[in-house]
Design an enzyme around this catalytic site. Sequence first.
Site, short mmCIF file in Angstrom:
data_model
loop_
_atom_site.label_atom_id
_atom_site.label_comp_id
_atom_site.label_asym_id
_atom_site.label_seq_id
_atom_site.Cartn_x
_atom_site.Cartn_y
_atom_site.Cartn_z
N LYS A 98 -18.70 -47.17 -28.05
CA LYS A 98 -18.08 -45.87 -27.81
C LYS A 98 -18.73 -45.18 -26.59
CE LYS A 98 -16.72 -45.29 -32.68
NZ LYS A 98 -16.95 -44.48 -33.93
N TYR A 136 -6.69 -44.75 -34.24
CA TYR A 136 -7.22 -44.03 -35.41
C TYR A 136 -6.11 -43.38 -36.24
CZ TYR A 136 -12.12 -44.69 -34.04
OH TYR A 136 -13.35 -45.23 -33.76
N PHE A 153 -11.63 -34.06 -39.01
CA PHE A 153 -12.39 -34.55 -37.85
C PHE A 153 -11.52 -35.28 -36.83
CE2 PHE A 153 -12.62 -37.78 -41.22
CZ PHE A 153 -12.24 -38.94 -40.55
N ARG A 176 -19.48 -55.33 -39.40
CA ARG A 176 -19.60 -54.06 -40.13
C ARG A 176 -21.03 -53.88 -40.66
NH1 ARG A 176 -15.60 -50.07 -40.22
NH2 ARG A 176 -16.15 -49.57 -42.37
N THR A 225 -21.11 -45.64 -41.66
CA THR A 225 -20.39 -44.76 -40.73
C THR A 225 -21.26 -43.57 -40.31
OG1 THR A 225 -18.32 -45.37 -41.79
CG2 THR A 225 -18.30 -43.36 -40.47
N ARG A 247 -26.19 -48.43 -35.85
CA ARG A 247 -26.16 -46.98 -36.07
C ARG A 247 -27.50 -46.49 -36.62
NH1 ARG A 247 -20.14 -47.37 -38.73
NH2 ARG A 247 -18.90 -46.87 -36.87
N ASN A 290 -21.59 -41.98 -33.25
CA ASN A 290 -22.16 -43.14 -33.97
C ASN A 290 -22.04 -44.46 -33.20
OD1 ASN A 290 -19.45 -43.58 -34.43
ND2 ASN A 290 -19.59 -43.57 -36.68
N HIS A 340 -17.85 -49.06 -32.93
CA HIS A 340 -16.74 -49.24 -33.87
C HIS A 340 -16.57 -50.72 -34.17
CE1 HIS A 340 -12.73 -49.23 -35.67
NE2 HIS A 340 -12.46 -50.24 -34.85
N GLU A 368 -5.83 -53.82 -34.19
CA GLU A 368 -6.60 -53.19 -33.11
C GLU A 368 -6.66 -54.09 -31.87
OE1 GLU A 368 -10.28 -51.94 -35.01
OE2 GLU A 368 -9.13 -50.80 -36.50
#
Length: 149
Positions: free
Chosen positions: A9, A49, A57, A85, A91, A102, A112, A115, A126
């Site tokens: 990100k 998203y 949010f 993951r 998250t 993270r 964070n 993704h 995606e």
Amino acid sequence: MERTFVMIKPDGVQRNLIGKIISRFEDKGYRIVAMKLMQVTRDLAERHYEEHRGKPFFESLIDYITSGPVVVMVLEGKDVVAGVRKMNGATNPAEAAPGTIRGDYALDIGRNVIHGADSVESAQREISIYFKEEELLNYEKVTEKWIYE
Ligand code: DAT
Ligand code: MG
């Protein structure tokens, strides 16, 4: 072979974490089959998203993801969706275990760093949002006979 979609990100790019994060995935044994630096548009971010549309949010998430360049990639490997993951961590970085991306590099849920798709189906969706079919490369690495039995 299973594939997943990963994004470093805008905060990860700004904080010079691109190399460190990619190294973690390479070190694990995953193969990069597509990768690029790009600016995400609001339209693209909202499609990515869309499951979160309407949540409190959502707007700040779209602002964040579109706030600067990101690195998007497709990784391939055994059980790569769940594996990434786990490597990304919870998250909310406050709950992410040390040793996860993270857990090691983030403090706030809205910053964070990384993704990763949450299922094989999400990964396919995606990947198709961010990449054209011809951007996904088919190749083998000589190290793979030492990674897979
Ligand atoms: P993940 O990124 O772990 O798949 P998610 O899909 O539930 O998590 O949410 C997408 C992103 O939205 C997440 O990385 C950070 C943000 N987010 C999720 N839940 C949030 C919350 N309760 N408050 C603020 N931001 C949130
Ligand atoms: Mg998610």
